[in-house]
Design a protein around this motif. Structure first.
Motif, short mmCIF file in Angstrom:
data_model
loop_
_atom_site.label_atom_id
_atom_site.label_comp_id
_atom_site.label_asym_id
_atom_site.label_seq_id
_atom_site.Cartn_x
_atom_site.Cartn_y
_atom_site.Cartn_z
N LEU A 102 -4.63 9.15 2.28
CA LEU A 102 -3.29 8.58 2.29
C LEU A 102 -2.26 9.60 2.77
O LEU A 102 -1.31 9.25 3.48
CB LEU A 102 -2.95 8.06 0.90
N ALA B 224 -5.35 4.33 -4.08
CA ALA B 224 -6.32 5.42 -4.10
C ALA B 224 -7.40 5.16 -5.16
O ALA B 224 -8.59 5.27 -4.89
CB ALA B 224 -5.62 6.75 -4.36
N GLN C 289 0.83 -1.20 0.00
CA GLN C 289 0.00 0.00 0.00
C GLN C 289 0.87 1.26 0.00
O GLN C 289 0.58 2.22 -0.71
CB GLN C 289 -0.89 0.01 1.24
N GLN C 290 1.92 1.21 0.79
CA GLN C 290 2.78 2.38 0.90
C GLN C 290 3.55 2.64 -0.39
O GLN C 290 3.80 3.78 -0.76
CB GLN C 290 3.75 2.18 2.07
N LYS D 177 -6.66 10.70 -2.00
CA LYS D 177 -5.28 11.13 -1.77
C LYS D 177 -5.14 11.84 -0.43
O LYS D 177 -4.09 11.76 0.22
CB LYS D 177 -4.83 12.04 -2.92
N PRO E 16 0.63 4.08 -3.69
CA PRO E 16 -0.49 4.89 -3.20
C PRO E 16 -1.50 5.24 -4.29
O PRO E 16 -2.70 5.32 -4.02
CB PRO E 16 0.19 6.14 -2.64
N GLN F 286 -2.22 9.90 6.55
CA GLN F 286 -1.60 8.77 7.23
C GLN F 286 -0.09 8.88 7.27
O GLN F 286 0.55 8.48 8.24
CB GLN F 286 -2.01 7.47 6.53
#
Length: 367
Positions: free
Chosen positions: A304, A285, A277-278, A301, A281, A307
């Motif tokens: 994310l 998204a 996921q990192q 966005k 992105p 976070q």
């Protein structure tokens, strides 16, 4: 009971009752429902088994990880059967554990404490945190339009939304402690944040509470978009962490040798999913938040960005200390017994999610 609990809005009570009935029906037909706990079963001191077959079913409540697994076809790599449940939020996960309808829940740090206090043994098997929680807090304090609150110094005497079984409750109590206030200096309005819809923001907008801890990303942004013109605002809470995300399981699942073996594999791939996921992105998204959840790309966005970067610690000394701090704060405030946070963590899993995270991070940064 907090003074304002007796004046809880009837609309929220009806909504809570509806959600409770819906969850009860889901549990009644849950594919993982077992008639009784595994008698004896695998001791917690025994090594995690390796042997597992497709007949073993692991039920997981983690929608974002579900999307990653399905998007990448990772379920096909698993030697057991993985089922997903749309069950999130501490109170609902605890109910699902009680009903034996769920094997893995995802949440903040308080739900496992609450589960323990209500007599449900659980164990933490994976722990995720934000690399820079000061710049990327998970929550902010939202202020109602007519509350007359300009700074944290104005909280005395105000009505504050409070959920004792969720991290929002810890945020409220830590904030009061940092300000030198006690529960007697405010009115705590007991209101779970996960009974359906935007409960906290609706209560704020209706001026039924003056303050509530809400998510720092899209939730806070939407609240201000709608109500800032009426006087709503957000304030940062005092300097403390609020960012833990953990995967936890009922002890019954760990006592089942097949499920324990399945959990060993799942936690590794869960760690990989966090790293994926990192590293991707935009795909997350567009694929999850836009295509599946129906958000705009800008909102996706924003989620994310709020976070920031996440990490999975390879050692649990700091997570254990973090949990112990929560126990020591909450126990006396809520009339619960203090206990050793180390008993919440299953040390057999300590490095597994971190190994998966590291493997996927290396794969994603390759040529």
């Amino acid at each position: 009971m907090p003074r304002a609990a007796r004046s809880k809005p009837w609309g929220f009570i009806a909504l809570a009752a509806f959600v409770a009935v819906t969850i009860a029906l889901l549990f009644a037909f849950a594919p993982n429902r077992r008639s009784a706990a595994v008698a004896g079963g695998l001791p917690e001191t025994a090594p995690l088994p390796d042997s597992v077959t497709k007949e073993t079913v692991l039920v997981v409540g983690d929608p974002v990880t579900q999307w990653v697994f399905e998007h990448l076809g990772w379920e096909d790599k698993l030697p057991f059967t993985l089922k997903w449940a749309q069950i999130t939020g501490g109170p609902d996960v605890t109910e699902a554990f009680h009903a034996k309808a769920l094997d893995v829940g995802l949440g903040a740090n308080v739900p496992p404490l609450h589960a323990t206090w209500v007599g449900l043994p659980v164990r933490i098997v994976a722990f995720r945190e934000r690399r820079d929680p000061a710049r990327h807090p998970a929550f902010v304090l939202a202020i109602a339009p007519k509350a007359g609150i300009r700074s944290l110094d104005d909280l005395r005497g105000k009505r504050i939304a409070f959920s004792p079984s969720q991290v929002q409750g810890q945020i409220v109590l830590q904030t009061l402690k940092a300000l030198g206030l006690t529960k007697a200096d405010v009115t705590l309005v007991e209101l779970p944040s996960s009974i359906g819809g935007d409960v906290y923001t609706s209560a704020l907008a209706s001026n039924l509470v003056d303050v509530a801890p809400i998510g720092s990303g899209i939730v806070a942004d939407r609240y201000l978009r709608k109500f800032a013109r009426d006087g709503a605002r957000t304030l940062p809470h005092p300097d403390f962490r609020d960012d833990a995300v953990l995967a936890y399981v009922p002890l019954d699942s760990l006592r089942d040798p097949g499920k324990a073996a399945a959990l060993k594999r799942f936690v590794y791939w869960w760690g990989r999913a966090q790293a994926w996921q990192q590293a991707h992105p935009d795909a997350l998204a567009r694929g999850y938040y836009v295509a599946q959840q129906g958000l705009s790309l800008a909102d996706a966005k924003l989620i994310l960005a709020a976070q920031g970067e996440v990490v999975i610690p390879r050692r649990w000394a700091e997570p254990i200390a973090y949990q112990q701090g929560a126990i020591d704060l909450l126990a006396p405030q809520m009339g619960k017994p203090r206990f050793d946070a180390r008993t919440l963590f299953d040390p057999r899993f300590e490095t597994i999610a971190a190994d998966g995270f590291a493997a996927e991070a290396a794969a994603s940064s390759g040529p």
